[in-house]
Motif scaffolding. Structure first.
Motif, PDB file in Angstrom:
ATOM      1  N   UNK A  95       0.813  -1.200   0.000  1.00 34.11           N
ATOM      2  CA  UNK A  95       0.000   0.000   0.000  1.00 34.11           C
ATOM      3  C   UNK A  95       0.851   1.256   0.000  1.00 34.11           C
ATOM      4  N   UNK A  96       1.948   1.212   0.757  1.00 37.32           N
ATOM      5  CA  UNK A  96       2.849   2.371   0.788  1.00 37.32           C
ATOM      6  C   UNK A  96       3.471   2.608  -0.585  1.00 37.32           C
ATOM      7  N   UNK A  97       3.826   1.513  -1.274  1.00 37.66           N
ATOM      8  CA  UNK A  97       4.427   1.661  -2.604  1.00 37.66           C
ATOM      9  C   UNK A  97       3.409   2.204  -3.604  1.00 37.66           C
ATOM     10  N   UNK A  98       2.163   1.711  -3.517  1.00 32.88           N
ATOM     11  CA  UNK A  98       1.131   2.211  -4.424  1.00 32.88           C
ATOM     12  C   UNK A  98       0.824   3.685  -4.164  1.00 32.88           C
ATOM     13  N   UNK A  99       0.802   4.070  -2.892  1.00 29.00           N
ATOM     14  CA  UNK A  99       0.565   5.477  -2.585  1.00 29.00           C
ATOM     15  C   UNK A  99       1.727   6.356  -3.044  1.00 29.00           C
ATOM     16  N   UNK A 100       2.929   5.823  -2.956  1.00 28.29           N
ATOM     17  CA  UNK A 100       4.098   6.588  -3.403  1.00 28.29           C
ATOM     18  C   UNK A 100       4.014   6.837  -4.903  1.00 28.29           C
ATOM     19  N   UNK A 101       3.600   5.824  -5.672  1.00 28.40           N
ATOM     20  CA  UNK A 101       3.448   6.008  -7.112  1.00 28.40           C
ATOM     21  C   UNK A 101       2.318   6.986  -7.412  1.00 28.40           C
ATOM     22  N   UNK A 102       1.248   6.898  -6.659  1.00 20.24           N
ATOM     23  CA  UNK A 102       0.092   7.760  -6.896  1.00 20.24           C
ATOM     24  C   UNK A 102       0.395   9.216  -6.569  1.00 20.24           C
ATOM     25  N   UNK A 103       1.220   9.465  -5.572  1.00 22.28           N
ATOM     26  CA  UNK A 103       1.497  10.840  -5.133  1.00 22.28           C
ATOM     27  C   UNK A 103       2.708  11.462  -5.815  1.00 22.28           C
ATOM     28  N   UNK A 104       3.441  10.694  -6.629  1.00 25.13           N
ATOM     29  CA  UNK A 104       4.610  11.260  -7.320  1.00 25.13           C
ATOM     30  C   UNK A 104       4.166  12.178  -8.449  1.00 25.13           C
ATOM     31  N   UNK A 105       4.897  13.264  -8.693  1.00 23.75           N
ATOM     32  CA  UNK A 105       4.533  14.150  -9.814  1.00 23.75           C
ATOM     33  C   UNK A 105       4.650  13.467 -11.171  1.00 23.75           C
ATOM     34  N   UNK A 106       5.737  12.700 -11.376  1.00 19.46           N
ATOM     35  CA  UNK A 106       5.976  12.045 -12.664  1.00 19.46           C
ATOM     36  C   UNK A 106       6.411  10.613 -12.393  1.00 19.46           C
ATOM     37  N   UNK A 107       5.813   9.609 -13.045  1.00 26.01           N
ATOM     38  CA  UNK A 107       6.258   8.217 -12.857  1.00 26.01           C
ATOM     39  C   UNK A 107       7.694   8.031 -13.328  1.00 26.01           C
ATOM     40  N   UNK A 108       8.405   7.150 -12.648  1.00 24.18           N
ATOM     41  CA  UNK A 108       9.822   6.935 -12.961  1.00 24.18           C
ATOM     42  C   UNK A 108      10.018   6.056 -14.186  1.00 24.18           C
ATOM     43  N   UNK A 109       9.158   5.077 -14.417  1.00 28.58           N
ATOM     44  CA  UNK A 109       9.333   4.157 -15.535  1.00 28.58           C
ATOM     45  C   UNK A 109       7.958   3.714 -16.036  1.00 28.58           C
ATOM     46  N   UNK A 110       7.987   2.779 -16.988  1.00 29.85           N
ATOM     47  CA  UNK A 110       6.738   2.291 -17.577  1.00 29.85           C
ATOM     48  C   UNK A 110       5.870   1.526 -16.593  1.00 29.85           C
ATOM     49  N   UNK A 111       6.487   0.781 -15.690  1.00 32.80           N
ATOM     50  CA  UNK A 111       5.714   0.026 -14.715  1.00 32.80           C
ATOM     51  C   UNK A 111       4.920   0.964 -13.803  1.00 32.80           C
ATOM     52  N   UNK A 112       5.556   2.017 -13.330  1.00 34.08           N
ATOM     53  CA  UNK A 112       4.854   2.989 -12.489  1.00 34.08           C
ATOM     54  C   UNK A 112       3.763   3.716 -13.275  1.00 34.08           C
ATOM     55  N   UNK A 113       4.023   3.930 -14.590  1.00 38.24           N
ATOM     56  CA  UNK A 113       3.029   4.593 -15.413  1.00 38.24           C
ATOM     57  C   UNK A 113       1.757   3.750 -15.533  1.00 38.24           C
ATOM     58  N   UNK A 114       1.925   2.436 -15.816  1.00 37.27           N
ATOM     59  CA  UNK A 114       0.760   1.563 -15.912  1.00 37.27           C
ATOM     60  C   UNK A 114       0.076   1.390 -14.552  1.00 37.27           C
ATOM     61  N   UNK A 115       0.875   1.359 -13.499  1.00 34.97           N
ATOM     62  CA  UNK A 115       0.276   1.255 -12.160  1.00 34.97           C
ATOM     63  C   UNK A 115      -0.569   2.482 -11.847  1.00 34.97           C
ATOM     64  N   UNK A 116      -0.051   3.675 -12.205  1.00 30.18           N
ATOM     65  CA  UNK A 116      -0.814   4.907 -11.984  1.00 30.18           C
ATOM     66  C   UNK A 116      -2.095   4.909 -12.819  1.00 30.18           C
ATOM     67  N   UNK A 117      -1.995   4.416 -14.052  1.00 27.72           N
ATOM     68  CA  UNK A 117      -3.180   4.380 -14.910  1.00 27.72           C
ATOM     69  C   UNK A 117      -4.243   3.439 -14.345  1.00 27.72           C
ATOM     70  N   UNK A 118      -3.830   2.288 -13.846  1.00 27.95           N
ATOM     71  CA  UNK A 118      -4.790   1.360 -13.249  1.00 27.95           C
ATOM     72  C   UNK A 118      -5.415   1.940 -11.990  1.00 27.95           C
TER      73      UNK A 118
END
Length: 438
Positions: free
Chosen positions: A1-24
């Motif tokens: 949950x902490x990792x998902x929140x970190x991706x959600x609260x970041x201004x810009x995703x670091x890579x493609x995996x974080x981008x798809x995670x943010x989209x989902x």
């Protein structure tokens, strides 16, 4: 949950995996929000289902694009959830309670009032009908009485005419027509009032709900704007960053000495101002609850009166009416008549006319099975249950408002960690200056 929140609260995703995670994540949030938005428009605001579906789909697509692209919008949307636990969320719940009461309770009250008026109309119609029928009895009595007067001992004493004539029966149809027109007029007026009240409250509730929703978004945006521009705004919490900063600079005593003025964002402690605010808000909710209880009490009272009226009207028995007529007439004889009677060989005593002593019976009827009376409508227990749950939520939000505000600050701090460090440093310097002055 902490990792998902970190991706959600970041201004810009670091890579493609974080981008798809943010989209989902944004997609899941959009689907849930769109479903609630459709149910709110269709069930609470009473829009048509096709309009609700179209607006919900458009809103969901726009929300998905905004959350996925705009970083501050994700922060504002995340703060809207705890903001629902503040006074703005209570206003939305109040509008929902009003809409439920108007749509479900008010028509029930009007329906029971209609039932009472139908009972009164039935009693008036049957009693007037029975009363008009009694004129036929009076007409029969008058003719029999007139015939008795005509039947004297001798034709010389017979009156010219002893009959009476009643003409009330000729106007009975006019009376029925007037009563029918009056009943129809009252029914139309009640129907127009009911439609006007429901339409007016529906439009007002839609406007109020839309305004409060926009204001809810505005309040979250206003909080984020003050958080990012004003270092003094909502900055009196002992956070972990402040504790680490004080320990690193060997100034932990600053936090101990200021414990009465600072509070922990994750603790249950409330300041005196927060306690007073909670009590004031609880009083306002209680006033609204009293007004809602008055409406519920009127609903129960109207049903009780309508039910009693229907039961008592069915138990009305016919009232017997007895008309007893006693009539006795004697004719005196003058000296002239006495002389004539002697000349003609007639008796000279008083001549008695025939006595009239008869009893007539009639029944006044107040109710009839032919009356069309709609049964009284009892209060809906499910509506009372929903209103009770909503007011329980309202009282809960009163005492959770402070913690919802603290949660908004933590959300803003997680989205903007650099600005949070500046705020912590500003609070530390403020405590240090205050300590040096003391």
């Amino acid at each position: 949950m902490a990792a998902l929140w970190w991706i959600y609260s970041k201004p810009v995703p670091a890579d493609g995996r974080e981008l798809w995670t943010l989209f989902l994540q944004c997609s899941c949030i959009t689907v849930v929000t769109g479903g609630f938005f459709y149910n709110w428009m269709f069930a609470s605001l009473e829009y048509s289902w096709h309009l609700s579906v179209a607006v919900a789909i458009s809103f969901s697509l726009l929300l998905l694009l905004t959350l996925f692209v705009v970083h501050p919008a994700r922060c504002v949307f995340s703060m809207i959830m705890p903001t629902l636990g503040t006074k703005q969320g209570r206003k939305l719940l109040f509008s929902t309670c009003i809409m439920i009461a108007v749509v479900n309770i008010t028509p029930n009250i009007i329906s029971n009032i209609k039932t009472i008026l139908q009972v009164i109309k039935c009693i008036c119609k049957n009693s007037s009908d029975s009363l008009l029928n009694s004129t036929a009895l009076l007409d029969t009595v008058s003719w029999e009485f007139g015939d008795a007067i005509q039947e004297t001992i001798h034709s010389i004493y017979k009156p010219m005419n002893g009959h009476f004539r009643f003409s009330l029966l000729q106007n009975s149809s006019l009376i029925y027509q007037k009563m029918h027109l009056a009943g129809e007029k009252i029914s139309r007026e009640f129907l127009s009032v009911e439609v006007l009240v429901k339409d007016s409250v529906r439009v007002a509730n839609r406007l109020v709900a839309g305004f409060f929703t926009l204001y809810l978004c505005f309040e979250s945006t206003w909080y984020l704007k003050n958080y990012l521009t004003n270092l003094h705004f909502d900055n009196f919490y002992i956070t972990k960053k402040l504790e680490r900063l004080a320990v690193d600079r060997r100034a932990a005593h600053l936090l101990v000495g200021s414990s009465k003025k600072l509070i922990r964002p994750t603790g249950l402690k409330l300041s005196w101002e927060e306690v007073v605010l909670c009590l004031v808000q609880a009083m306002l909710v209680t006033v609204a609850l009293m007004l809602m209880l008055v409406v519920v009490a009127v609903d129960h009272f109207a049903f009780s009166v309508a039910d009693t009226a229907v039961r008592k009207a069915a138990q009305f028995s016919a009232v017997p009416v007895t008309l007893n007529i006693k009539y006795k007439v004697s004719a005196g004889v003058s000296w002239l008549m006495l002389f004539l009677f002697k000349m003609l060989g007639r008796p000279s005593e008083e001549l008695l006319l025939r006595d009239f002593n008869r009893t007539y019976h009639h029944h006044l009827v107040f109710s009839s099975a032919r009356c069309r009376i709609s049964p009284p409508t009892p209060p809906n227990p499910s509506v009372l249950l929903v209103l009770g749950l909503l007011f329980c939520i309202l009282y809960t939000t009163v005492f959770l408002e402070t913690y919802a505000r603290r949660l908004c600050r933590q959300i803003a701090a997680s989205f903007f960690p650099g600005w949070e460090e500046r705020r912590v440093l500003h609070l530390y310097r403020k405590l240090a200056r205050r300590h040096s002055k003391e």
